[in-house]
Enzyme design. Sequence first.
Site, PDB file in Angstrom:
ATOM      1  N   GLY A  93       0.745  -1.137   0.009  1.00  4.40           N
ATOM      2  CA  GLY A  93      -0.039   0.080  -0.111  1.00  4.40           C
ATOM      3  C   GLY A  93       0.829   1.178  -0.142  1.00  4.40           C
ATOM      4  N   HIS A 100       7.923   7.107   5.010  1.00  7.52           N
ATOM      5  CA  HIS A 100       6.670   8.343   5.825  1.00  7.52           C
ATOM      6  C   HIS A 100       6.475   7.269   6.790  1.00  7.52           C
ATOM      7  CE1 HIS A 100       4.792   6.965   2.167  1.00  7.52           C
ATOM      8  NE2 HIS A 100       3.794   6.970   2.943  1.00  7.52           N
TER       9      HIS A 100
HETATM   10  P1  AMP Z   1       1.079   5.891   1.701  1.00  9.78           P
HETATM   11  O1  AMP Z   1      -0.044   5.386   0.795  1.00  9.78           O
HETATM   12  O2  AMP Z   1       1.363   4.978   2.864  1.00  9.78           O
HETATM   13  O3  AMP Z   1       2.409   5.887   0.750  1.00  9.78           O
HETATM   14  O4  AMP Z   1       0.929   7.294   2.040  1.00  9.78           O
HETATM   15  C1  AMP Z   1       0.945   8.370   1.292  1.00  9.78           C
HETATM   16  C2  AMP Z   1       0.447   9.460   1.728  1.00  9.78           C
HETATM   17  O5  AMP Z   1       0.384  10.847   1.134  1.00  9.78           O
HETATM   18  C3  AMP Z   1      -1.316   9.105   1.446  1.00  9.78           C
HETATM   19  O6  AMP Z   1      -2.208   8.935   2.514  1.00  9.78           O
HETATM   20  C4  AMP Z   1      -1.735  10.690   0.851  1.00  9.78           C
HETATM   21  O7  AMP Z   1      -2.997  10.971   0.945  1.00  9.78           O
HETATM   22  C5  AMP Z   1      -0.601  11.514   1.344  1.00  9.78           C
HETATM   23  N1  AMP Z   1      -0.205  12.650   0.240  1.00  9.78           N
HETATM   24  C6  AMP Z   1       0.080  12.731  -0.920  1.00  9.78           C
HETATM   25  N2  AMP Z   1       0.233  13.638  -1.529  1.00  9.78           N
HETATM   26  C7  AMP Z   1       0.246  14.470  -0.363  1.00  9.78           C
HETATM   27  C8  AMP Z   1       0.212  15.970  -0.568  1.00  9.78           C
HETATM   28  N3  AMP Z   1       0.881  16.738  -1.644  1.00  9.78           N
HETATM   29  N4  AMP Z   1       0.206  16.582   0.778  1.00  9.78           N
HETATM   30  C9  AMP Z   1      -0.038  15.976   1.703  1.00  9.78           C
HETATM   31  N5  AMP Z   1      -0.276  14.472   1.872  1.00  9.78           N
HETATM   32  C10 AMP Z   1      -0.113  13.711   0.764  1.00  9.78           C
END
Ligand code: AMP
Length: 121
Positions: A93, A100
């Site tokens: 996922g 992060h």
């Molecule tokens: P994952 O799917 O675990 O890799 O988490 C990536 C996260 O980054 C997701 O929850 C997205 O909603 C978040 N995300 C993607 N782009 C941005 C953005 N520009 N600002 C804040 N959050 C973001």
Amino acid sequence: MGKDCIFCKIISGEIESKKFYEDDLMLCFYDIHPKAPVHVLLVPKKHIVSLAKVEIKDKDLLGHIQLKAGEIAKKLGIAEAFRLLTSSGKKAGQSVAHLHYHLIGGWENNSEEMEANPESL
Ligand code: AMP
């Protein structure tokens, strides 16, 4: 900096974010699509692809982020109940290839709200 990495662009300021905390090693900002009442991301400034790619020299950085997670949870008012999650690899996922941690919390009642959708991240 990772080429075309959205989180590197957030860290450099090229892309805007709603920052909550920042220091020399990491940035914390609100997730753009929150999956819990409180949802922030803890991101090392160093471009590391995922937990699968960390090296022994990153151990202080990783420890720093976990220690800060507790502090940030307190500042967000969710210290009583929170989760700290990271996904490593697309099949797990992971959608952004820059390490992060999701810090989520703020549920009203026990963990019912969270348990209704435990795999939403
Ligand atoms: P994952 O799917 O675990 O890799 O988490 C990536 C996260 O980054 C997701 O929850 C997205 O909603 C978040 N995300 C993607 N782009 C941005 C953005 N520009 N600002 C804040 N959050 C973001």
